[in-house]
Enzyme design. Structure first.
Site, PDB file in Angstrom:
ATOM      1  N   THR A  74      31.566  45.424  42.539  1.00  0.00           N
ATOM      2  CA  THR A  74      32.018  46.142  41.339  1.00  0.00           C
ATOM      3  C   THR A  74      31.606  47.605  41.403  1.00  0.00           C
ATOM      4  O   THR A  74      32.384  48.503  41.083  1.00  0.00           O
ATOM      5  CB  THR A  74      31.460  45.478  40.061  1.00  0.00           C
ATOM      6  OG1 THR A  74      31.908  44.122  40.026  1.00  0.00           O
ATOM      7  CG2 THR A  74      31.929  46.193  38.805  1.00  0.00           C
ATOM      8  N   CYS A  75      30.387  47.851  41.848  1.00  0.00           N
ATOM      9  CA  CYS A  75      29.841  49.205  41.913  1.00  0.00           C
ATOM     10  C   CYS A  75      30.621  50.082  42.894  1.00  0.00           C
ATOM     11  O   CYS A  75      30.903  51.251  42.627  1.00  0.00           O
ATOM     12  CB  CYS A  75      28.376  49.156  42.327  1.00  0.00           C
ATOM     13  SG  CYS A  75      27.377  47.999  41.385  1.00  0.00           S
ATOM     14  N   SER A  76      30.983  49.523  44.026  1.00  0.00           N
ATOM     15  CA  SER A  76      31.646  50.282  45.087  1.00  0.00           C
ATOM     16  C   SER A  76      33.156  50.367  44.922  1.00  0.00           C
ATOM     17  O   SER A  76      33.788  51.298  45.422  1.00  0.00           O
ATOM     18  CB  SER A  76      31.353  49.641  46.450  1.00  0.00           C
ATOM     19  OG  SER A  76      29.979  49.735  46.740  1.00  0.00           O
ATOM     20  N   THR A  96      27.509  47.052  46.465  1.00  0.00           N
ATOM     21  CA  THR A  96      27.952  45.810  45.842  1.00  0.00           C
ATOM     22  C   THR A  96      29.393  45.966  45.345  1.00  0.00           C
ATOM     23  O   THR A  96      29.862  47.082  45.121  1.00  0.00           O
ATOM     24  CB  THR A  96      27.007  45.406  44.688  1.00  0.00           C
ATOM     25  OG1 THR A  96      26.939  46.485  43.761  1.00  0.00           O
ATOM     26  CG2 THR A  96      25.612  45.080  45.215  1.00  0.00           C
ATOM     27  N   LEU A 146      31.515  53.458  40.658  1.00  0.00           N
ATOM     28  CA  LEU A 146      31.221  54.740  41.312  1.00  0.00           C
ATOM     29  C   LEU A 146      32.502  55.531  41.638  1.00  0.00           C
ATOM     30  O   LEU A 146      32.592  56.710  41.289  1.00  0.00           O
ATOM     31  CB  LEU A 146      30.365  54.528  42.559  1.00  0.00           C
ATOM     32  CG  LEU A 146      29.961  55.794  43.309  1.00  0.00           C
ATOM     33  CD1 LEU A 146      29.168  56.756  42.434  1.00  0.00           C
ATOM     34  CD2 LEU A 146      29.153  55.437  44.550  1.00  0.00           C
TER      35      LEU A 146
END
Length: 180
Positions: free
Chosen positions: A55-57, A53, A61
């Protein structure tokens, strides 16, 4: 609030590389328990709504990956990312991100996330049940510091991010070290 509480005892179904399996997909199932991840270590655990996703990627992270050495100087042994995704998805995401430091924990059934009190419905995005975004410093299986994004709710119309960012957690660890 999870402060001072022990993380739930869960067995995670992971896939690990094993050349003895052979073929083009040399992986085997391996059960890993909460104790395997958390006992006898001081770790940062962060959770997010889903692998791959935006924001996560793009931020969460990769920033944890880049800042690992700073965390280690502050007494953190490991950094774990947990998501309500299966081992296949988490392994593919880790490979696509070129991870070397952050370890991914697949919570495919959402059992760990549910027992942490962080399972929310994201049906409005077509995700189903997923994790609310949070992070924690966990010392020998006990939550020492807690960082939960505001607005915890089912089908939240936004995706808050900041409280659980690696930069915020580093600042908290540094200020705690200065106060000690």
């Amino acid at each position: 609030m999870m402060l001072g509480r022990k993380v739930p005892a869960v067995t995670f179904r992971t896939r690990v590389r094993d050349e003895s399996v052979g073929g083009s997909n040399p992986f085997r199932w391996q059960d890993v328990t909460s104790d395997d991840y958390f006992a006898g270590k001081r770790v940062v655990l962060f959770s997010l709504p889903g692998a791959f996703t935006p924001t996560c990627s793009t931020y969460q992270l990769p920033d944890f990956e880049k800042l690992t050495s700073e965390f280690r100087t502050l007494g953190i042994d490991e950094i774990y990312c947990v998501s309500v995704n299966d081992a296949f998805v988490m392994n593919a995401w880790g490979k696509s991100q070129g991870l070397e430091n952050v370890k991914l924990i697949p919570d495919g059934s959402g059992e760990f996330t549910r027992k942490m009190g962080m399972l929310v419905a994201k049906d409005n995005l077509g995700f189903g049940m997923r994790s609310w975004r949070y992070a924690a410093v966990i010392n020998n299986g006990v939550v020492e510091q807690w960082f939960e994004e505001e607005g915890y709710s089912d089908n939240c119309d936004s995706d808050p991010y900041g409280v659980s960012s690696p930069q915020n957690i580093l600042a908290a660890l540094k200020s705690k070290k200065l106060a000690a």
